[in-house]
Design a protein around this motif. Structure first.
Motif, PDB file in Angstrom:
ATOM      1  N   THR A 113       0.808  -1.228   0.000  1.00  0.00           N
ATOM      2  CA  THR A 113       0.000   0.000   0.000  1.00  0.00           C
ATOM      3  C   THR A 113       0.836   1.271   0.000  1.00  0.00           C
ATOM      4  O   THR A 113       0.327   2.351  -0.314  1.00  0.00           O
ATOM      5  N   GLY A 114       2.119   1.164   0.386  1.00  0.00           N
ATOM      6  CA  GLY A 114       2.949   2.352   0.512  1.00  0.00           C
ATOM      7  C   GLY A 114       2.620   3.178   1.741  1.00  0.00           C
ATOM      8  O   GLY A 114       3.109   4.301   1.891  1.00  0.00           O
ATOM      9  N   MET A 115       1.809   2.641   2.651  1.00  0.00           N
ATOM     10  CA  MET A 115       1.397   3.386   3.844  1.00  0.00           C
ATOM     11  C   MET A 115       2.393   3.196   4.982  1.00  0.00           C
ATOM     12  O   MET A 115       2.963   2.112   5.152  1.00  0.00           O
ATOM     13  N   ASP A 116       2.566   4.276   5.765  1.00  0.00           N
ATOM     14  CA  ASP A 116       3.371   4.142   6.968  1.00  0.00           C
ATOM     15  C   ASP A 116       2.582   3.387   8.039  1.00  0.00           C
ATOM     16  O   ASP A 116       1.407   3.066   7.850  1.00  0.00           O
ATOM     17  N   THR A 117       3.233   3.120   9.178  1.00  0.00           N
ATOM     18  CA  THR A 117       2.622   2.270  10.207  1.00  0.00           C
ATOM     19  C   THR A 117       1.323   2.861  10.751  1.00  0.00           C
ATOM     20  O   THR A 117       0.327   2.147  10.934  1.00  0.00           O
ATOM     21  N   VAL A 118       1.308   4.161  11.018  1.00  0.00           N
ATOM     22  CA  VAL A 118       0.100   4.793  11.560  1.00  0.00           C
ATOM     23  C   VAL A 118      -1.050   4.688  10.564  1.00  0.00           C
ATOM     24  O   VAL A 118      -2.189   4.347  10.928  1.00  0.00           O
ATOM     25  N   THR A 119      -0.771   4.965   9.298  1.00  0.00           N
ATOM     26  CA  THR A 119      -1.823   4.922   8.279  1.00  0.00           C
ATOM     27  C   THR A 119      -2.333   3.501   8.072  1.00  0.00           C
ATOM     28  O   THR A 119      -3.544   3.284   7.925  1.00  0.00           O
ATOM     29  N   GLN A 120      -1.425   2.523   8.066  1.00  0.00           N
ATOM     30  CA  GLN A 120      -1.854   1.124   7.969  1.00  0.00           C
ATOM     31  C   GLN A 120      -2.813   0.777   9.099  1.00  0.00           C
ATOM     32  O   GLN A 120      -3.837   0.117   8.891  1.00  0.00           O
ATOM     33  N   VAL A 150      -3.972   4.681  18.177  1.00  0.00           N
ATOM     34  CA  VAL A 150      -2.678   5.225  17.724  1.00  0.00           C
ATOM     35  C   VAL A 150      -1.839   5.812  18.844  1.00  0.00           C
ATOM     36  O   VAL A 150      -0.681   6.167  18.610  1.00  0.00           O
ATOM     37  N   ARG A 151      -2.359   5.897  20.061  1.00  0.00           N
ATOM     38  CA  ARG A 151      -1.657   6.684  21.084  1.00  0.00           C
ATOM     39  C   ARG A 151      -0.289   6.128  21.429  1.00  0.00           C
ATOM     40  O   ARG A 151       0.578   6.865  21.910  1.00  0.00           O
ATOM     41  N   ASP A 152      -0.033   4.849  21.194  1.00  0.00           N
ATOM     42  CA  ASP A 152       1.291   4.285  21.486  1.00  0.00           C
ATOM     43  C   ASP A 152       2.107   4.025  20.221  1.00  0.00           C
ATOM     44  O   ASP A 152       3.171   3.413  20.277  1.00  0.00           O
ATOM     45  N   LEU A 153       1.615   4.506  19.079  1.00  0.00           N
ATOM     46  CA  LEU A 153       2.285   4.230  17.813  1.00  0.00           C
ATOM     47  C   LEU A 153       3.271   5.306  17.406  1.00  0.00           C
ATOM     48  O   LEU A 153       4.193   5.047  16.636  1.00  0.00           O
ATOM     49  N   SER A 156       6.009   8.620  18.055  1.00  0.00           N
ATOM     50  CA  SER A 156       7.017   9.069  19.020  1.00  0.00           C
ATOM     51  C   SER A 156       6.481  10.205  19.877  1.00  0.00           C
ATOM     52  O   SER A 156       6.775  10.302  21.068  1.00  0.00           O
ATOM     53  N   ALA A 157       5.691  11.091  19.266  1.00  0.00           N
ATOM     54  CA  ALA A 157       5.006  12.146  20.020  1.00  0.00           C
ATOM     55  C   ALA A 157       3.592  11.668  20.325  1.00  0.00           C
ATOM     56  O   ALA A 157       2.846  11.301  19.412  1.00  0.00           O
ATOM     57  N   ARG A 158       3.222  11.632  21.579  1.00  0.00           N
ATOM     58  CA  ARG A 158       1.918  11.104  21.977  1.00  0.00           C
ATOM     59  C   ARG A 158       0.791  11.962  21.398  1.00  0.00           C
ATOM     60  O   ARG A 158       0.782  13.185  21.548  1.00  0.00           O
ATOM     61  N   VAL A 159      -0.163  11.312  20.738  1.00  0.00           N
ATOM     62  CA  VAL A 159      -1.293  12.022  20.157  1.00  0.00           C
ATOM     63  C   VAL A 159      -2.198  12.522  21.276  1.00  0.00           C
ATOM     64  O   VAL A 159      -2.670  11.741  22.099  1.00  0.00           O
ATOM     65  N   GLU A 160      -2.431  13.825  21.327  1.00  0.00           N
ATOM     66  CA  GLU A 160      -3.272  14.417  22.360  1.00  0.00           C
ATOM     67  C   GLU A 160      -4.671  14.757  21.856  1.00  0.00           C
ATOM     68  O   GLU A 160      -5.586  14.993  22.641  1.00  0.00           O
ATOM     69  N   GLN A 161      -4.824  14.799  20.538  1.00  0.00           N
ATOM     70  CA  GLN A 161      -6.113  15.184  19.981  1.00  0.00           C
ATOM     71  C   GLN A 161      -6.273  14.566  18.599  1.00  0.00           C
ATOM     72  O   GLN A 161      -5.310  14.470  17.836  1.00  0.00           O
ATOM     73  N   VAL A 162      -7.487  14.127  18.304  1.00  0.00           N
ATOM     74  CA  VAL A 162      -7.802  13.570  16.986  1.00  0.00           C
ATOM     75  C   VAL A 162      -8.859  14.440  16.326  1.00  0.00           C
ATOM     76  O   VAL A 162      -9.875  14.777  16.955  1.00  0.00           O
ATOM     77  N   GLU A 163      -8.602  14.806  15.071  1.00  0.00           N
ATOM     78  CA  GLU A 163      -9.588  15.537  14.283  1.00  0.00           C
ATOM     79  C   GLU A 163      -9.971  14.685  13.077  1.00  0.00           C
ATOM     80  O   GLU A 163      -9.111  14.345  12.255  1.00  0.00           O
ATOM     81  N   LEU A 164     -11.238  14.313  12.988  1.00  0.00           N
ATOM     82  CA  LEU A 164     -11.734  13.590  11.823  1.00  0.00           C
ATOM     83  C   LEU A 164     -12.235  14.609  10.806  1.00  0.00           C
ATOM     84  O   LEU A 164     -12.929  15.572  11.165  1.00  0.00           O
ATOM     85  N   GLN A 165     -11.877  14.384   9.532  1.00  0.00           N
ATOM     86  CA  GLN A 165     -12.226  15.333   8.482  1.00  0.00           C
ATOM     87  C   GLN A 165     -13.166  14.718   7.459  1.00  0.00           C
ATOM     88  O   GLN A 165     -13.062  13.520   7.138  1.00  0.00           O
ATOM     89  N   ARG A 166     -14.063  15.551   6.937  1.00  0.00           N
ATOM     90  CA  ARG A 166     -14.963  15.132   5.854  1.00  0.00           C
ATOM     91  C   ARG A 166     -14.187  14.984   4.549  1.00  0.00           C
ATOM     92  O   ARG A 166     -13.003  15.329   4.465  1.00  0.00           O
ATOM     93  N   SER A 167     -14.886  14.514   3.524  1.00  0.00           N
ATOM     94  CA  SER A 167     -14.248  14.295   2.229  1.00  0.00           C
ATOM     95  C   SER A 167     -13.747  15.589   1.599  1.00  0.00           C
ATOM     96  O   SER A 167     -12.830  15.572   0.781  1.00  0.00           O
ATOM     97  N   ASP A 168     -14.342  16.757   1.979  1.00  0.00           N
ATOM     98  CA  ASP A 168     -13.892  18.038   1.434  1.00  0.00           C
ATOM     99  C   ASP A 168     -12.815  18.690   2.293  1.00  0.00           C
ATOM    100  O   ASP A 168     -12.404  19.826   2.023  1.00  0.00           O
TER     101      ASP A 168
END
Length: 605
Positions: A208-215, A284-287, A289-301
């Motif tokens: 897929t060419g995806m990095d670990t987080v994207t996979q 993803v929080r342990d995936l 190096s910098a701990r994810v503190e916030q997630v933003e989900l985005q629409r198709s646009d």
């Protein structure tokens, strides 16, 4: 010989990219190695022998070859077109062995050859990235080669789908991650997250060419693995995928991870979106190096669908709370239940629990405490009776909730365990009436739980997961005790009479011939005490899917009879030993004695 590109290291057909500073050393892809070492495939040399073609192909499968383009050069055009390396992965104990000599076709011996590959199969990883261990068994596979028309070049014209890797290469190339989904079913807390372990590629996935987080996020959005699917649910609408072309995802300088989705998620409501975001955050929080503190989900646009911070996500915590219970309980020499207060990491002064289990007339042998620490269940010293009582208020000892009629103590009741939904479980090991029992809320009438896959095995011990959808069982059959994980399925009205069953038992520690003790340790990991065939006792971690982490073996302790771990992996591991009493193992430390006397130490659960 083929030279390592840009490194000056020589290998047969694969090579590793090394740091630009420090010592340079050869990398053998079949040997244990650093997961950060990147291995590149090398194309077959001109006029390579058939054996070199087979060896080169096998080595190339252990590389980070994009799209396996170089790997496919060992195949004929037709085989290259049809080969599907992502179909599944077969894991062998060691790199596959190639037969020293090929078998020649009797009619066209000059242009066709067959090599045999052998080894010991220990696991498979399916197209969903789910790991499935197997009892080590002989592996045999053939590779057919042809000499191509108009040239002397040998190529493989028949190769089964999938990858074939030795265990060390598998551990170097892949890592275990937990995806999270919501528990379902009657009486389920619809906001409780359940860990679903899978294996994803380290660094970039060749296909897929995806990095670990994207996979990992792609796998999360696609849905749970087949084994867990009947008891969990994803809040991502059916058909939701990452926006086309996304191959790399990482938190920005504010530790915000932005996840672009396709139009299937465009109209999701805010509550559902926040639950989707919590699935991503815990996954993803342990995936990174910098701990994810916030997630933003985005629409198709590209517009924001919703935002969820780590503090807001606590309501969806997989252990049901931000911290989880950290007190410990045990049975003292007088058969009474005592408590070591929380926040002392096992070093506080024990105190009797309130109520009849702390000073009552019946001597107890084992105990299990509900996760809210209001009720406890204890089994009498003769293992015949199970009592349930408050541990926070005084009262008389009630009548036994369960009684075993077996003649021998070792054939009577197991130690009890509470699930994350507040139900109490215990096994009656009576050879004439073996039962797995559940008491709804800890106080309901005991009901039989069906275990269709049990066969002739006997349940020796059990532990329930915090999420309430998985149970760990120690099963004895044919003189050996093994660890298996079952899925808990519930049907019917929880307010009346629920039909509960434990299905699809799967081995969780196939490398151990005998397991004597176990406990859940975190969201999809267990600590086990056992022996390999002909080996000595060891304490180690195993994943709920049966895989073994590379650093899973723990310091040894003397004659461990039981073990206890908490949902919070930072809390110490506790164990009962014959010589040293109750001992603890804190992260990065050695075993230390906590109490010289006492037994059956447990965390709530």
């Amino acid at each position: 010989m083929i030279a390592l590109l840009g490194c000056g290291v020589v290998l047969l057909s694969a090579c590793g990219s090394m740091p630009v500073t420090g010592d340079i050393k050869a990398v053998d892809a079949s040997q244990p190695g650093d997961s950060q070492v990147q291995v590149y495939a090398v194309a077959p040399r001109e006029n390579a022998t058939p054996a070199e073609v087979v060896d080169g192909f096998l080595e190339s499968m252990t590389s980070d070859d994009p799209g396996f383009r170089t790997t496919r050069k060992y195949l004929t055009k037709e085989a290259s077109r049809t080969w599907k390396p992502s179909a599944f992965t077969t894991v062998l104990s060691k790199a596959p062995n190639r037969s020293p000599r090929p078998v020649r076709d009797s009619d066209r011996s000059s242009t066709e050859l067959t090599f045999t590959l052998t080894g010991e199969k220990v696991a498979t990883v399916d197209a969903q990235s789910a790991y499935q261990p197997v009892v080590p068994t002989g592996f045999n596979r053939s590779l057919h080669l042809v000499q191509q028309n108009g040239s002397k070049e040998w190529r493989i014209d028949f190769v089964p789908d999938g990858l074939l890797l030795g265990q060390s290469d598998f551990k170097r190339l892949y890592r275990s991650v937990n995806k999270y989904y919501f528990a379902t079913g009657p009486a389920a807390d619809q906001s409780t997250l359940v860990a679903d372990p899978v294996y994803v590629r380290n660094r970039t996935d060749p296909i897929t060419g995806m990095d670990t987080v994207t996979q990992t996020i792609r796998s999360l959005v696609e849905g749970p693995t087949n084994w867990l699917r009947p008891v969990v649910d994803s809040r991502f609408p059916t058909g939701t995928v990452l926006r086309k072309g996304i191959t790399a995802l990482a938190p920005d300088d504010r530790n915000v991870l932005k996840v672009p989705l396709n139009r299937k998620a465009d109209s999701v409501g805010q509550r559902s979106c926040r639950m989707m975001a919590s699935q991503v955050l815990y996954t993803v929080r342990d995936l990174t190096s910098a701990r994810v503190e916030q997630v933003e989900l985005q629409r198709s646009d590209g517009s924001s669908l919703c935002v969820l911070g780590s503090g807001q996500a606590e309501e969806f915590a997989p252990d049901g709370s931000s911290g989880g219970p950290d007190s410990q309980y045990f049975v003292d020499d007088n058969g009474h239940v005592q408590r070591i207060p929380g926040s002392t990491k096992g070093s506080g002064d024990p105190e009797p629990v309130a109520g009849p289990l702390g000073d009552g007339p019946v001597r107890m042998s084992t105990v299990g405490v509900a996760r809210d620490e209001q009720l406890a269940a204890a089994v009498s010293q003769d293992s015949a009776s199970l009592y349930v009582a408050s541990v926070v208020s005084a009262g008389e000892l009630p009548a036994p909730a369960v009684t075993s009629r077996a003649k021998k103590p070792e054939d009577r009741l197991s130690a009890p365990s509470w699930d994350g939904r507040g139900d109490l479980w215990v096994a009656d090991r009576n050879p004439h009436d073996r039962r797995l029992l559940r008491l709804a809320g800890g106080t309901g009438e005991p009901s039989n739980v069906r275990v269709p896959d049990l066969g002739g095995a006997r349940i020796e011990a059990l532990r329930l997961s915090a999420d309430g959808v998985r149970i760990a069982l120690l099963l004895t059959e044919d003189g050996h005790t093994t660890l298996k994980i079952g899925r808990i399925e519930r049907q019917g009205d929880p307010d009346t009479r629920q039909d509960v069953s434990v299905v699809e038992l799967r081995k969780a520690a196939p490398q151990l011939a005998d397991v004597t003790a176990m406990s859940w340790s975190g969201r999809s990991r267990l600590v086990v005490v056992g022996k390999e065939q002909g080996g000595v006792q060891q304490v180690r971690y195993v994943q709920a899917d049966g895989s073994a982490p590379a650093s899973g073996v723990l310091p040894g302790a003397n004659q461990v009879s039981s073990v206890a771990a908490a949902d919070d992996e930072q809390l110490p591991l506790m164990a009962d030993t014959e010589d040293d009493g109750i001992v603890k193992l804190s992260p990065g430390d050695n075993w230390q004695t906590v109490l010289k006397k006492g037994s059956s130490l447990v965390y709530p659960g």
